[in-house]
Design a protein around this motif. Structure first.
Motif, mmCIF file in Angstrom:
data_model
loop_
_atom_site.group_PDB
_atom_site.id
_atom_site.type_symbol
_atom_site.label_atom_id
_atom_site.label_comp_id
_atom_site.label_asym_id
_atom_site.label_seq_id
_atom_site.Cartn_x
_atom_site.Cartn_y
_atom_site.Cartn_z
ATOM 1 N N TYR A 1 135.490 73.471 52.489
ATOM 2 C CA TYR A 1 136.784 73.278 53.150
ATOM 3 C C TYR A 1 137.957 73.289 52.168
ATOM 4 N N ALA A 2 137.783 72.674 51.006
ATOM 5 C CA ALA A 2 138.895 72.601 50.051
ATOM 6 C C ALA A 2 139.385 73.987 49.682
ATOM 7 N N GLN A 3 138.461 74.923 49.520
ATOM 8 C CA GLN A 3 138.858 76.274 49.131
ATOM 9 C C GLN A 3 139.493 77.043 50.295
ATOM 10 N N TYR A 4 138.945 76.878 51.476
ATOM 11 C CA TYR A 4 139.517 77.589 52.629
ATOM 12 C C TYR A 4 140.978 77.210 52.860
ATOM 13 N N PHE A 5 141.320 75.957 52.621
ATOM 14 C CA PHE A 5 142.669 75.507 52.957
ATOM 15 C C PHE A 5 143.494 75.122 51.738
ATOM 16 N N ARG A 6 143.037 75.553 50.568
ATOM 17 C CA ARG A 6 143.772 75.293 49.343
ATOM 18 C C ARG A 6 145.173 75.895 49.417
ATOM 19 N N GLY A 7 146.155 75.097 49.007
ATOM 20 C CA GLY A 7 147.528 75.584 48.988
ATOM 21 C C GLY A 7 148.296 75.364 50.276
ATOM 22 N N LEU A 8 147.625 74.881 51.322
ATOM 23 C CA LEU A 8 148.321 74.612 52.575
ATOM 24 C C LEU A 8 148.906 73.197 52.562
ATOM 25 N N GLU A 9 150.065 73.059 53.142
ATOM 26 C CA GLU A 9 150.688 71.745 53.279
ATOM 27 C C GLU A 9 149.749 70.813 54.057
ATOM 28 N N GLY A 10 149.487 69.644 53.495
ATOM 29 C CA GLY A 10 148.603 68.683 54.159
ATOM 30 C C GLY A 10 147.127 69.003 54.015
ATOM 31 N N LYS B 1 144.866 68.221 51.838
ATOM 32 C CA LYS B 1 143.987 67.107 51.498
ATOM 33 C C LYS B 1 143.625 66.294 52.727
ATOM 34 N N GLN B 2 144.617 66.049 53.592
ATOM 35 C CA GLN B 2 144.349 65.273 54.804
ATOM 36 C C GLN B 2 143.405 66.015 55.754
ATOM 37 N N TRP B 3 143.637 67.344 55.892
ATOM 38 C CA TRP B 3 142.745 68.126 56.761
ATOM 39 C C TRP B 3 141.325 68.079 56.202
ATOM 40 N N ARG B 4 141.204 68.277 54.895
ATOM 41 C CA ARG B 4 139.881 68.307 54.292
ATOM 42 C C ARG B 4 139.169 66.967 54.455
ATOM 43 N N MET B 5 139.872 65.870 54.234
ATOM 44 C CA MET B 5 139.246 64.563 54.356
ATOM 45 C C MET B 5 138.708 64.339 55.768
ATOM 46 N N ARG B 6 139.463 64.736 56.749
ATOM 47 C CA ARG B 6 138.990 64.579 58.131
ATOM 48 C C ARG B 6 137.759 65.445 58.392
ATOM 49 N N LEU B 7 137.765 66.658 57.842
ATOM 50 C CA LEU B 7 136.636 67.567 58.063
ATOM 51 C C LEU B 7 135.363 67.059 57.391
ATOM 52 N N VAL B 8 135.483 66.482 56.207
ATOM 53 C CA VAL B 8 134.270 66.055 55.503
ATOM 54 C C VAL B 8 133.764 64.701 55.999
ATOM 55 N N GLU C 1 141.126 73.640 65.251
ATOM 56 C CA GLU C 1 142.157 74.013 66.244
ATOM 57 C C GLU C 1 143.496 73.362 65.895
ATOM 58 N N GLU C 2 143.441 72.125 65.455
ATOM 59 C CA GLU C 2 144.682 71.435 65.066
ATOM 60 C C GLU C 2 145.371 72.148 63.908
ATOM 61 N N ILE C 3 144.578 72.551 62.921
ATOM 62 C CA ILE C 3 145.155 73.237 61.767
ATOM 63 C C ILE C 3 145.818 74.539 62.201
ATOM 64 N N ALA C 4 145.136 75.288 63.065
ATOM 65 C CA ALA C 4 145.705 76.546 63.539
ATOM 66 C C ALA C 4 146.996 76.315 64.317
ATOM 67 N N ALA C 5 146.990 75.290 65.156
ATOM 68 C CA ALA C 5 148.177 75.008 65.969
ATOM 69 C C ALA C 5 149.352 74.509 65.122
ATOM 70 N N ALA C 6 149.017 73.739 64.064
ATOM 71 C CA ALA C 6 150.084 73.176 63.221
ATOM 72 C C ALA C 6 150.733 74.255 62.334
ATOM 73 N N GLU C 7 149.969 75.296 62.020
ATOM 74 C CA GLU C 7 150.462 76.381 61.160
ATOM 75 C C GLU C 7 151.146 75.808 59.903
ATOM 76 N N PRO C 8 150.421 75.023 59.121
ATOM 77 C CA PRO C 8 151.039 74.442 57.903
ATOM 78 C C PRO C 8 151.491 75.539 56.932
ATOM 79 N N MET C 9 152.557 75.219 56.199
ATOM 80 C CA MET C 9 153.125 76.169 55.243
ATOM 81 C C MET C 9 152.309 76.177 53.950
ATOM 82 N N MET C 10 152.351 77.292 53.239
ATOM 83 C CA MET C 10 151.806 77.354 51.899
ATOM 84 C C MET C 10 152.739 76.604 50.957
#
Length: 329
Positions: free
Chosen positions: A287-296, A298-305, A318-327
């Motif tokens: 997960y850390a690599q898939y979402f590296r560089g996205l705003e938030g 660390k929080q997404w990864r912690m919830r996933l693990v 789905e939440e991550i996709a809907a939130a569309e966090p910025m790089m």
């Protein structure tokens, strides 16, 4: 095109490295979807196969959507490696690969992997046994040598070609270097320039960007490159390299939607192949690599693990996709 016997690969093929605890069928699926031309299983212990160990047998699983796919073997006993080549052939891969490059202590200190670089006659004998045990093409992955005083990969290339291997991948470090320092591709280039060498030569080590892949193609003349760590959590490296080599232009990085979709594909394949409990647990490393560089991130990864629920993982994605966090950064 690049040919490994009758196996036709595109010009300058991109190979996915066999990485222990990474290059399983779910990971290979996302790399194939992004353009990997040839992939390998995680390396499989010949002793484990002979003992009928469940973990080793599970690694023999190959699927049609992965093709072309090679099964990689390692071991220290010549007869055992020959027998395991026969077992692996029955699993239906497109080729058999021998690991003479793994530097880790648990492998090398048992006389397998990179340890064979200190006993080239035994390496030749073992390779010959594997070639004779299968009708499939046999390829080899190795390193420059055991250490800086034994850079014998040029001799290895000639002797293994002479007994029938049909492609060679060379990691540009010695065993003593492990994965430290910069990979040195100069000896790889010398193998490719050797008029005696007729088989494809693939380079491995430090290919982590489209620019470097094209630079090394032009500088060292290799037939293709093998990519390992740079693909973990970023399978788009394959499509980015292909596009850059073809056009000289960099592709835009994957969107949040693409990151989520690929992570979901990886997750679902993991559940399908390993079952929910193991599939959820083993996806946590990605997960850390898939979402590296996205705003938030660390929080997404912690919830996933932290979750043990398939449905909750899907909901978080789905939440991550809907939130569309910025790089960021």
């Amino acid at each position: 095109m690049v040919h490994i016997r009758d196996l036709a690969l595109p010009d300058f093929p991109l190979l996915l490295a066999p990485m222990e605890d990474v290059s399983d069928p779910p990971f290979r699926a996302v790399c194939k979807a992004n353009g990997a031309d040839l992939m390998y299983t995680e390396f499989i212990s010949s002793e484990g196969l002979i003992r009928d160990a469940a973990k080793s047998k599970k690694k023999l699983d190959v699927f049609d959507y992965e093709r072309p796919i090679g099964i990689q073997l390692f071991g220290s006993d010549v007869d055992t490696m020959g027998e395991c080549a026969r077992i692996s052939t029955a699993a239906g891969p497109d080729l058999i690969d021998i690991n003479y490059g793994c530097p880790v202590k648990q492998v090398a200190c048992r006389g397998a992997g990179a340890a064979l670089l200190r006993d080239v006659p035994k390496m030749v004998e073992m390779t010959s046994a594997v070639v004779k045990a299968t009708h499939l093409p046999v390829t080899v992955k190795t390193r420059l040598g055991w250490d800086e005083s034994t850079l014998n990969v040029t001799e290895v290339a000639e002797r293994l070609q002479d007994i029938g291997i049909e492609a060679l991948t060379v990691h540009g470090r010695t065993r003593v270097q492990m994965y430290k320092g910069d990979a040195d591709w100069r000896l790889i280039a010398k193998i490719k320039e050797n008029p005696r060498i007729k088989i494809p030569i693939f380079g491995n080590g430090d290919i982590d960007s489209p620019q470097k892949a094209l630079e090394y193609k032009n500088r060292y003349g290799v037939d293709g490159v093998m990519i390992g760590r740079a693909s973990i959590g970023y399978p788009w490296i394959f499509r980015e390299i292909k596009h850059y080599v073809a056009t000289g232009e960099l592709l835009a990085p994957p969107t949040v939607e693409e990151r989520v979709a690929m992570c979901r594909m990886h997750f679902e394949k993991s559940i399908e192949w390993k079952g929910a409990r193991v599939g959820i647990f083993e996806m946590r490393r990605h997960y850390a690599q898939y979402f590296r560089g996205l705003e938030g991130a660390k929080q997404w990864r912690m919830r996933l693990v932290e979750t043990d629920s398939v449905d909750e993982v899907q909901a978080i994605l789905e939440e991550i996709a809907a939130a569309e966090p910025m790089m960021v950064g």
